[in-house]
Design a protein around this motif. Sequence first.
Motif, PDB file in Angstrom:
ATOM      1  N   THR A   9       0.827  -1.211   0.000  1.00  0.00           N
ATOM      2  CA  THR A   9       0.000   0.000   0.000  1.00  0.00           C
ATOM      3  C   THR A   9       0.859   1.259   0.000  1.00  0.00           C
ATOM      4  N   GLN A  10       2.008   1.202   0.664  1.00  0.00           N
ATOM      5  CA  GLN A  10       2.914   2.355   0.643  1.00  0.00           C
ATOM      6  C   GLN A  10       3.491   2.567  -0.757  1.00  0.00           C
ATOM      7  N   LYS A  11       3.810   1.474  -1.452  1.00  0.00           N
ATOM      8  CA  LYS A  11       4.289   1.591  -2.829  1.00  0.00           C
ATOM      9  C   LYS A  11       3.222   2.216  -3.729  1.00  0.00           C
ATOM     10  N   VAL A  12       1.967   1.813  -3.509  1.00  0.00           N
ATOM     11  CA  VAL A  12       0.861   2.391  -4.286  1.00  0.00           C
ATOM     12  C   VAL A  12       0.739   3.881  -3.991  1.00  0.00           C
ATOM     13  N   ALA A  13       0.866   4.233  -2.705  1.00  0.00           N
ATOM     14  CA  ALA A  13       0.776   5.646  -2.317  1.00  0.00           C
ATOM     15  C   ALA A  13       1.907   6.468  -2.950  1.00  0.00           C
ATOM     16  N   ILE A  14       3.116   5.923  -2.929  1.00  0.00           N
ATOM     17  CA  ILE A  14       4.246   6.618  -3.539  1.00  0.00           C
ATOM     18  C   ILE A  14       4.031   6.764  -5.041  1.00  0.00           C
ATOM     19  N   LEU A  26      -0.575  18.703  -2.185  1.00  0.00           N
ATOM     20  CA  LEU A  26      -1.764  18.117  -1.564  1.00  0.00           C
ATOM     21  C   LEU A  26      -1.383  17.262  -0.367  1.00  0.00           C
ATOM     22  N   PHE A  27      -0.298  16.509  -0.502  1.00  0.00           N
ATOM     23  CA  PHE A  27       0.160  15.636   0.576  1.00  0.00           C
ATOM     24  C   PHE A  27       0.438  16.439   1.845  1.00  0.00           C
ATOM     25  N   ASN A  28       1.168  17.533   1.711  1.00  0.00           N
ATOM     26  CA  ASN A  28       1.510  18.345   2.885  1.00  0.00           C
ATOM     27  C   ASN A  28       0.274  18.997   3.502  1.00  0.00           C
ATOM     28  N   GLN A  29      -0.682  19.366   2.671  1.00  0.00           N
ATOM     29  CA  GLN A  29      -1.919  19.946   3.207  1.00  0.00           C
ATOM     30  C   GLN A  29      -2.719  18.905   3.974  1.00  0.00           C
ATOM     31  N   THR A  93      -4.641   5.406   0.131  1.00  0.00           N
ATOM     32  CA  THR A  93      -3.369   4.782   0.520  1.00  0.00           C
ATOM     33  C   THR A  93      -2.383   5.799   1.097  1.00  0.00           C
ATOM     34  N   LEU A  94      -2.657   7.095   0.926  1.00  0.00           N
ATOM     35  CA  LEU A  94      -1.757   8.104   1.497  1.00  0.00           C
ATOM     36  C   LEU A  94      -1.682   7.990   3.010  1.00  0.00           C
ATOM     37  N   GLU A  95      -2.708   7.424   3.626  1.00  0.00           N
ATOM     38  CA  GLU A  95      -2.704   7.258   5.077  1.00  0.00           C
ATOM     39  C   GLU A  95      -1.528   6.418   5.560  1.00  0.00           C
ATOM     40  N   THR A  96      -0.985   5.585   4.665  1.00  0.00           N
ATOM     41  CA  THR A  96       0.096   4.681   5.076  1.00  0.00           C
ATOM     42  C   THR A  96       1.478   5.324   4.980  1.00  0.00           C
ATOM     43  N   VAL A  97       1.569   6.541   4.412  1.00  0.00           N
ATOM     44  CA  VAL A  97       2.895   7.141   4.215  1.00  0.00           C
ATOM     45  C   VAL A  97       3.068   8.480   4.937  1.00  0.00           C
ATOM     46  N   PHE A  98       2.114   8.851   5.767  1.00  0.00           N
ATOM     47  CA  PHE A  98       2.245  10.119   6.481  1.00  0.00           C
ATOM     48  C   PHE A  98       3.345  10.079   7.538  1.00  0.00           C
ATOM     49  N   ASN A  99       3.730   8.873   7.977  1.00  0.00           N
ATOM     50  CA  ASN A  99       4.730   8.756   9.041  1.00  0.00           C
ATOM     51  C   ASN A  99       6.112   8.382   8.534  1.00  0.00           C
TER      52      ASN A  99
END
Length: 221
Positions: A9-14, A26-29, A93-99
Amino acid sequence: MENTKLTLTQKVAIFWLKNIDSQLILFNQLKTLHQGFRLFLYAALIVFAIFFMKFVSSLVGGYFESAPMPEWWYFVGNIIFYSVITGAFLIVTLETVFNIDVFQILANMKEQKRLKKEQKLQKWRLRNMNIFVRIAIYISFYVFCIFVIQIGAFGLFVDVFSNAANTPETQKQISIFIQEYESFTRWFTFIYIILGLTLDYFVGKKRAQRTISKEVQNETL
């Protein structure tokens, strides 16, 4: 450069960020918002994407009926329709890469891409492909060329002989046309094979040179 080990899921988000929000605006917002509000925005975006694409489909769908090859246009329209909706769903999937350090990951990927380009290691280059993949490409391109030749020959045949009277002379001309077509395809096939073998010979030399260069570098290190 160390690569962070990512989950699927992180690969998909990236992948989503690299192709849609590469500047991370958008990611930073989204990162500054509460998780509950983010989930609400995801749901709103997905619903909006579905209704928007349905609205666009209702506007342009009628034009497909009068267009040449309407089935093809409907097929392309469906690809666009479901691609947009799928892209909207993938934002979750962005939820998996915020950290994790997304900026560094994207920077590493950009640097790796630069190095691959500099060292000519791109996957699309023939010399970086397996022999069986290259053979499949050669055969596929040959089939495509033969298909184009057949379409052209058929169009020429119809144009020349569709209104011709069924006489012995016409039958003779048709026979000559078929013989010329078969002769042309045989010569094309022969030349294509020679060119393909020549091309693959030089591809093999490039692969061998690259292998020797790597071995020299490893011995030096």
